[in-house]
Enzyme design. Sequence first.
Site, short mmCIF file in Angstrom:
data_model
loop_
_atom_site.label_atom_id
_atom_site.label_comp_id
_atom_site.label_asym_id
_atom_site.label_seq_id
_atom_site.Cartn_x
_atom_site.Cartn_y
_atom_site.Cartn_z
N ARG B 349 0.77 -1.21 0.16
CA ARG B 349 -0.08 0.04 -0.24
C ARG B 349 0.79 1.34 -0.16
O ARG B 349 0.48 2.08 -0.58
CB ARG B 349 -0.78 -0.08 1.49
CG ARG B 349 -1.96 -1.04 1.27
CD ARG B 349 -2.67 -1.42 2.53
NE ARG B 349 -3.86 -2.16 2.22
CZ ARG B 349 -4.68 -2.42 3.20
NH1 ARG B 349 -4.58 -2.06 4.30
NH2 ARG B 349 -5.55 -3.30 2.82
N HIS B 420 -5.85 5.52 6.40
CA HIS B 420 -6.77 4.26 6.67
C HIS B 420 -6.37 3.48 7.76
O HIS B 420 -7.21 3.03 8.49
CB HIS B 420 -6.38 3.52 5.29
CG HIS B 420 -7.12 2.09 5.48
ND1 HIS B 420 -8.26 1.94 5.50
CD2 HIS B 420 -6.57 0.81 5.52
CE1 HIS B 420 -8.73 0.55 5.48
NE2 HIS B 420 -7.47 -0.13 5.44
#
Lengths: 251, 658
Positions: B349, B420
């Site tokens: 990510r 996140h």
Amino acid sequence: MEKIINVTLKVWRQAGPKASGKFETYKLDNVSTDSSFLEMMDVLNEKLIGERKEPIAFDHDCREGICGMCSMFINGHPHGPDGEITTCQLHMRAFKDGETITIEPWRSAAFPVIKDLMVSRGAFDEIIQAGGFVSVNTGGVPDGNAIAIGKDIADEAMDAATCIGCGACAAACKNGSAMLFVAAKVSQLALLPQGKVEAAHRAKVMVAKMDELGFGNCTNTGACEAECPKNVSISHIARLNREFLSAKFRD
Amino acid sequence: MAKNEESTVVEASKIDARIPAGPLAEKWSNYKAHQKLVNPSNKRRLDVIVVGTGLAGASAAASMAEMGFNVKSFCIQDSPRRAHSIAAQGGINAAKNYQNDGDSVYRLFYDTIKGGDYRAREANVYRLAEVSSGIIDQCVAQGVPFAREYGGLLDNRSFGGAQVSRTFYAKGQTGQQLLLGAYSALSRQVGKGAVKLYSRYEMLDVVVIDGRARGIIARNLVSGKIERFFAHAVVVGSGGYGNAFFLSTNAMTSNASAAIQMYKKGAYFANPAYAQIHPTCVPVHGESQSKLTLMSESLRNDGRIWTPKRKEDAEAIRAGKLKAADLKEEDRDYYLERRYPAFGNLVPRDVASRAAKERCDAGFGVGNTGLAVYLDFSAAIERLGEDLVRARYGNLFQMYEKIVDENPYKTPMMIYPAIHYTMGGIWVDYELQTSVKGLFCIGEANFSDHGANRLGASALMQGLADGYFVLPYTIQNYLADQIQVPRMSTELPEFEQAEKDVNDKIKKLLSIQGKKSVDSLHRELGLIMWDFVGMGRNKAGLEIALEKIKEVRKEFWSNVYIPGKQDDMNNELEKALRVADFIEIGDLMARDALQREESCGGHFREEYQTPEGEALRNDEEFSFASCWKFNGDGVDPILLKEALDYEFIHRQQRNYKA
């Protein structure tokens, strides 16, 4: 494309569970149609706070349609006029410029109002606590692949398990019945071999708890299915009835 | 105590993670074989508080109640089923090797350590990989409807940072199904009376007596009443602190307050700078935006990420003169496939997020803001057919269409990174115990297993590992020494003082009656965090952030306006208490990012990168977990270092190219 609209909001205000409530009317201008409904409510609350007034209490959390926390009866529909979504996924593009939007809390005997648009759905937790589980402890379970489960069965169980416990079904029902909610859990677990063992007993205790908590009876109007944000099918109610009857036969 | 070249105060005392001796693969077995246990009749006499009912909290509360402990479970929402674990979409990793593709406990361990850029503890991560298999078995037994193959066996998909398919999933709602499994186990114990559930409660302080955690102070969010609760041990699984950024993929009530209260009572806060920016979120639409929505990483299995190859095409798209579908194949830059041929669209990510930012900063971004890239399914639809794509990702596509009003089967999705997950958190030792005795921390709230970057589908794994299989063991090693301790009165002076402190804080907040709303101040903080403590950080920016956070703190404590009363339901007061703590976490994040003069995982210092723009670690100087110790309000915290000794694997620069 984004548009800017003006709306009038008729919002149910109620100071507490025992207080009497009434509608208040608010005008809100310059709302982006790209905003979500709850972002529109945020803007309204910021406006009220700026005017030194108390903001409107409403439930919400994940704001992506999965936690089931948001509620609201909007223009006569739980989760508003758009289909297959929760209130937090509703966007202002579903409304017209100049429209009056009526916002109420869930109305169901088993969901008492806490404040304004917020209700207590503790009754749903109590139904699950009565039997909405497989009786296994942590550890000592077989390998995940020890029991093969047909893809169609697993998929159907998944569809039932999609229920987010928001309460729209009971709020939409003219009898205030929680049958779709109960059926979704009973059906999910009855379909799977892991849950099959207790299926009949589970149906019996969950229905008994539902009745005890003041939910109404199911008369097959289908309003629950139509308003369910997750499209849970009333075919699960048929499976619940089968399990329930088989439990009754055994008694 | 020594001062380094910056203003950070560094304490030299050694931090002991109490990692068992022995070979890596035997540590956990050895620990369990020799740890102290509590016999059944004594379990009944011991109370445990569990704060939070997400995957970690619910599974821990259920498991401990099954064993016979008296559990008090606290939940901020109206029901434990709504904790934010529910929003996890893609899946959960486990080293089952059902696909016969070469997976093993060691490989899951290795991928997790490497994915975390060699900033996690080997022993913890190995244990995590070891217990991962049991999680899947447990969930299947609970009736979690994982996706299955036609033959009836469990299906897997692949996720970023791995070359095997080890991710188990339930449509795009894996977190929901796992949480409902844990919730059903918890509910069963509530029904039996083994767990007392307190929903719509928020922990506001932890009570420490003679150096041990003995309870909490919590606010009943419906009545506004402040209440005291005793327990022999306190477990906190309250999630991460991503909402310090205001806009994040976290839920609206996700907060860092429990963590900050623990920190102020002596628990170290570790690696606050390690925050994960997720590459695939729906881009920001405007100023009224309240949160960001994640699109599962699983989409990168079949979606291809691109921006226009030519700037003038990007400009035309932004101006609405050109559509994505108009661009020919040769005019598209599949930049992840170009830069990372071996992993392509499935790079971790942090790598994918930075690459998107790099393209947008360079002027190739799309959408009306220019802060978006395409995630395109046309090739997958061509290859697999629309039906199969719908079966795999239908609910995600529907979610996207409802937000953006565009059909992703026809037009490529637009995505942009957003905050996140937070890898940092409360420091815990091998037993998941904080630096305060009897105070444990589990799930995202602790710092333990993901190092500087978490791989996809590993948060669910860690939350459930902690709650089902680690804490229920390790907490007994502590509780075995507490069997002689009788239940204490909540009238003790320590409880009284803690409640008074909470009341004083609330009174102070309500008395300010300033001009700014809580949300507007939170937004100010969020912008500072995104601009200076976000995807790309540098010394000058972080110093600005620290100054600006100071200003926000001052403004907050002198000019916030909170309507309503204390002893009533009061959402604005709740939010204000949380924002006060987000300001503190923001400060810690910036401080930690400033002292860590290297790039690793989610922490990217622009001064430290390779010529190709990849993160450049400095193992010589920064191979440690930074542990921040509270030193009083308005005083700089002290930095302690837990050295990370890599005994078993050789550290390398992460390479996803070949």
